[in-house]
Design an enzyme around this catalytic site. Sequence first.
Site, PDB file in Angstrom:
ATOM      1  N   ARG A  14     103.345  77.244   1.913  1.00 14.27           N
ATOM      2  CA  ARG A  14     103.335  75.826   2.222  1.00 14.27           C
ATOM      3  C   ARG A  14     102.691  75.009   1.089  1.00 14.27           C
ATOM      4  O   ARG A  14     102.991  75.227  -0.072  1.00 14.27           O
ATOM      5  CB  ARG A  14     102.665  75.601   3.581  1.00 14.27           C
ATOM      6  N   ASP A 135      93.423  64.117   4.651  1.00 16.76           N
ATOM      7  CA  ASP A 135      94.567  63.716   5.469  1.00 16.76           C
ATOM      8  C   ASP A 135      94.556  62.200   5.575  1.00 16.76           C
ATOM      9  O   ASP A 135      93.484  61.586   5.698  1.00 16.76           O
ATOM     10  CB  ASP A 135      94.445  64.350   6.869  1.00 16.76           C
ATOM     11  N   TYR A 148      90.855  69.133  14.589  1.00 15.80           N
ATOM     12  CA  TYR A 148      91.273  69.106  13.175  1.00 15.80           C
ATOM     13  C   TYR A 148      90.794  67.825  12.499  1.00 15.80           C
ATOM     14  O   TYR A 148      90.233  67.859  11.393  1.00 15.80           O
ATOM     15  CB  TYR A 148      92.794  69.222  13.113  1.00 15.80           C
TER      16      TYR A 148
END
Length: 248
Positions: A14, A135, A148
């Site tokens: 990934r 993120d 998360y």
Amino acid sequence: MIRRTVLVTGAAKRLGAAIARRLVADGHRVVIHYNGSVDEAAALAAELDAPMVQGDLSELRDIDALFTRARVAAGGPIDGLVNSASAFAFDRPPQTNAGLMAKLYAINAAAPALLSSALARQDDVADGAVVDILDQKLANPNPDFFAYSCAKFALAGANTMLAQGLAPRIAVNAVAPGLTLQSGDQSDEEFAAASIKNLLGRPIGADAVAEAVSFLLTARGIAGQTLYVDCGQRFCRRDGDVMFEGRE
């Protein structure tokens, strides 16, 4: 141009694999970290002619030993670190889970901070760089993937303090991607729809994230910065995660 020896965590597949490939293409050496994905790690190691090292990032007491093994695998000092490995599982308040929160904090926040400190403690590295993967949710939060997200908020705070604490020898920065790759049980059609839910109306792509990481590893005038690679996704407010776009 600076050529670094870079430990890339979660490099077997990934986003981590895309980062490893880009760094090698840019002239750096990489050490491929993996945990359970041994076949993928071995294939990438053969492709890139790179060493690999196994380690469970949830076992925080073993982080220093992992870094030592990475040095041995590299045959010398490691002057670059990309904290790409991440654990990702759905939860949403009030259905939270103490075990999940502890595990994701360890992998997504504590282990990166400990690896950064291990890099800085090397007395044979005069100039180094760390890039954490964050993120876009940090600027655009919603309650989905709560554990998360909490861990990524913690890593963002650690990134700032590490930038201060490890200077001037080690430059610490971060990249905050938007939705880049399919996750969970997301179908091709769902990902195609969700991936363009941003200001530019186009997919972000792992290559764009890898490009930003490579830039920050050698940037000479940048410290303590977070570079958002999200096509403006952080400005598109949602009540839930964008990966669920198109579902009831």
